[in-house]
Design an enzyme around this catalytic site. Structure first.
Site, PDB file in Angstrom:
ATOM      1  N   ASP A  69       6.885   5.168   2.618  1.00 52.32           N
ATOM      2  CA  ASP A  69       7.455   3.948   2.044  1.00 52.32           C
ATOM      3  C   ASP A  69       8.730   3.581   2.799  1.00 52.32           C
ATOM      4  O   ASP A  69       9.596   4.425   2.996  1.00 52.32           O
ATOM      5  CB  ASP A  69       7.756   4.199   0.564  1.00 52.32           C
ATOM      6  CG  ASP A  69       8.218   2.952  -0.168  1.00 52.32           C
ATOM      7  OD1 ASP A  69       7.867   1.843   0.264  1.00 52.32           O
ATOM      8  OD2 ASP A  69       8.939   3.094  -1.174  1.00 52.32           O
ATOM      9  N   ASP A  73       9.142  -4.351   3.100  1.00 45.88           N
ATOM     10  CA  ASP A  73       8.677  -3.364   2.154  1.00 45.88           C
ATOM     11  C   ASP A  73       7.212  -3.014   2.407  1.00 45.88           C
ATOM     12  O   ASP A  73       6.336  -3.850   2.189  1.00 45.88           O
ATOM     13  CB  ASP A  73       8.867  -3.945   0.741  1.00 45.88           C
ATOM     14  CG  ASP A  73       8.594  -2.923  -0.333  1.00 45.88           C
ATOM     15  OD1 ASP A  73       8.312  -1.754  -0.009  1.00 45.88           O
ATOM     16  OD2 ASP A  73       8.655  -3.293  -1.526  1.00 45.88           O
TER      17      ASP A  73
END
Ligand SMILES: *[C@@H]1O[C@H](CO)[C@@H](O)[C@H](O)[C@H]1NC(C)=O
Ligand SMILES: *[C@@H]1O[C@H](CO)[C@@H](O)[C@H](O)[C@H]1NC(C)=O
Ligand SMILES: *[C@@H]1O[C@H](CO)[C@@H](O)[C@H](O)[C@H]1NC(C)=O
Ligand SMILES: *[C@@H]1O[C@H](CO)[C@@H](O)[C@H](O)[C@H]1NC(C)=O
Length: 478
Positions: A356, A155
């Site tokens: 992201d 992440d």
């Protein structure tokens, strides 16, 4: 005896052959059939749908520390072979919306107002759903002595790496839960250590103290959280790249849909991320490639100097002092089928954009999305429409087609970086009779835009954090 006409033909032929060799479509086993359309992809629909068998991308001869990246719910994953436990596409995209809402609340609010577990009083934004659970890509690393393999979602929107630790109130994970008392190299960070306050930057609220150990609490804006002991242990990225005192969260109270992974690998921009902790070895450079379908594999590589690096075009990261963990960049324009949309650059700069790895579908400012959709619809008008699905509103029924002509979509960034999206980054297939434009619009012009992981598929995405720039090269994986 050569007359001018054959010479021209010969030249044309040579030019054609040269261009053909340059066409990366050829490298992808006929996925792209169209010869040289500058404006269209002619795509074999079957090739965009995941197959039920894993066909990993070939491994390069790259000497850097490289981990295989796998889609959590695909056939290459050891985690959920059980179909029933995998979310449907619609559930996954609904979860994606929850993640985005949660990221927005992290971004919008002053850190002091954010959720904290102060005693039992958790002040969480009232969004339901699962946020980081939608980070769909996982890697496997080794932790402790003796080494235990742990599969973690990776992440770029988080800093602190954490895993579930015994004894705990844990969600179900596939691998045995890490037991710190069985690792001879494990130590917890004490409350008085100067390392303890570093947690503040990683998760935006102050660490706590429990039985003289420094306690972290990560709250993901909805009901997902991980609370536990801030600790260090030996982290083995690969058999040769081992870090002795890697700081991580030993999670004793974890909840949320993290699939059946063991936790999270934080690739954010702040001090405690793996990028910062390994800076001496890798110079704060990492890159990854996310495969075009969940039945293929990609990579997460640390350090610079890979095979495709020559083709990488860079754009600067933008500093965002309020949100130092996130990777902001400067998206300035979009083209569809070779035509640049008339969306003014100010539409993008009003809210800003960050990249992201965990958000699935890119979110665009409302005006940018409606311009993109209008141009796309116009060029797709020969195909029958299908019902919208979750957050995707522009869908087509391709059940009568084997191949489809999809207009190319290019994203342009400042300093000349550009992404000519792979077909897998343009259409999202629920089934052959429902393939949708893989973008969504924000409701509010002030909401931050997000470059999501679908659009990043097949690119070598290079984060040169030390150099303050991010680059993209096509053809990183298939
Ligand atoms: C599309 O790809 C599939 C599998 O990759 C292949 O079996 C099929 O023949 C292809 N169809 C066309 C029209 O090329
Ligand atoms: C936590 O609670 C204590 C005592 O109730 C209070 O003094 C402190 O400011 C709180 N911290 C946060 C971050 O809310
Ligand atoms: C863990 O969660 C449970 C249930 O929500 C709660 O009762 C308990 O106090 C929590 N423990 C810690 C260490 O946060
Ligand atoms: C797609 O089109 C086919 C044939 O035209 C039709 O039978 C089917 O019901 C359509 N499916 C959807 C989901 O629209």
């Amino acid at each position: 005896m050569a007359t001018p006409i054959p010479i021209i033909f010969l030249l044309k032929f040579l030019l054609y052959a040269a261009l053909l060799l340059c066409n990366r479509g050829l490298a992808f086993q006929g996925r792209e059939i169209a010869l040289l359309s500058p404006t269209l992809h002619n795509v074999n629909i079957t090739s965009l749908m995941p197959s039920s068998v894993c066909s990993p991308s070939p491994k390069g001869d790259d000497k850097r520390a490289s981990l295989e990246v796998i889609h959590k719910h695909g056939p290459c994953s050891k985690l959920s072979q059980d179909k029933a436990s995998s979310p449907s596409h619609t559930q996954m995209l609904d979860q994606d919306e929850s993640r985005v809402n949660s990221l927005r609340s992290r971004l919008a609010k002053n850190p002091a107002d954010q959720g904290n577990l102060n005693g039992s009083k958790a002040t969480l934004p009232s969004k339901s759903g699962i946020t980081i659970g939608t980070s769909n890509y996982v890697v496997t690393v080794g932790l402790g002595t003796p080494k235990r393999d742990l599969t973690l979602v990776f992440d770029t929107g988080s800093d602190l790496t954490w895993t579930q630790c015994q004894p705990c109130t844990c969600y179900k994970q596939q691998e045995p839960i890490f037991n710190p008392s069985m690792s001879t190299s494990y130590t917890s960070i004490s409350c008085t250590s100067s390392t303890c306050p570093e947690l503040q930057s990683a998760n935006n609220h102050p660490p706590a103290c429990s039985a003289s150990s420094c306690v972290y609490s990560l709250l993901y804006g909805d009901k997902s959280y991980s609370v536990g002991v801030f600790a260090q242990d030996k982290l083995a990225l690969t058999s040769t790249d081992v870090f002795n005192n890697f700081l991580f969260g030993c999670g004793q109270n974890n909840s949320g849909l993290f699939g059946s992974t063991a936790g999270l690998l934080g690739l954010g921009r702040s001090t405690l991320s793996i990028v910062s902790q390994t800076a001496q070895n890798y110079g704060k450079v990492f890159s990854y490639c996310l495969p075009s379908t969940s039945s293929s594999t990609g990579y997460l590589t640390f350090g610079s100097g890979g095979g495709t690096s020559k083709a990488v075009k860079y754009t600067p990261f933008l500093m965002n002092s309020k949100n130092p963990s996130f990777y902001f960049l400067n998206l300035i324009a979009i083209s569809v089928g070779g035509n640049k949309l008339s969306t003014p650059a100010s539409v993008f700069s009003t809210a800003g954009t960050f990249i992201d790895s965990g958000t699935v579908i890119s979110r665009l400012p409302p005006t940018a999305y409606s311009d993109l959709r209008a141009a796309f619809q116009q060029q797709m008008s020969k195909y029958p429409k299908a019902a919208p699905a979750s957050i995707l509103d522009t869908c087509y029924n391709f059940s009568q087609y084997d191949t489809v002509d999809v207009p190319k979509i290019n994203l342009y960034f400042s300093d000349g970086a550009e992404m000519d999206l792979d077909p897998s980054g343009i259409l999202y297939f629920f089934s052959k009779s429902q393939g949708c434009l893989a973008f969504a619009g924000n409701n509010d012009a002030n909401d931050i835009a997000i470059l999501g992981n679908v659009q990043q598929k097949t690119f070598d995405v290079v984060y040169d954090v030390a150099g303050g720039r991010i680059g993209f090269a096509p053809g990183g994986c298939k």
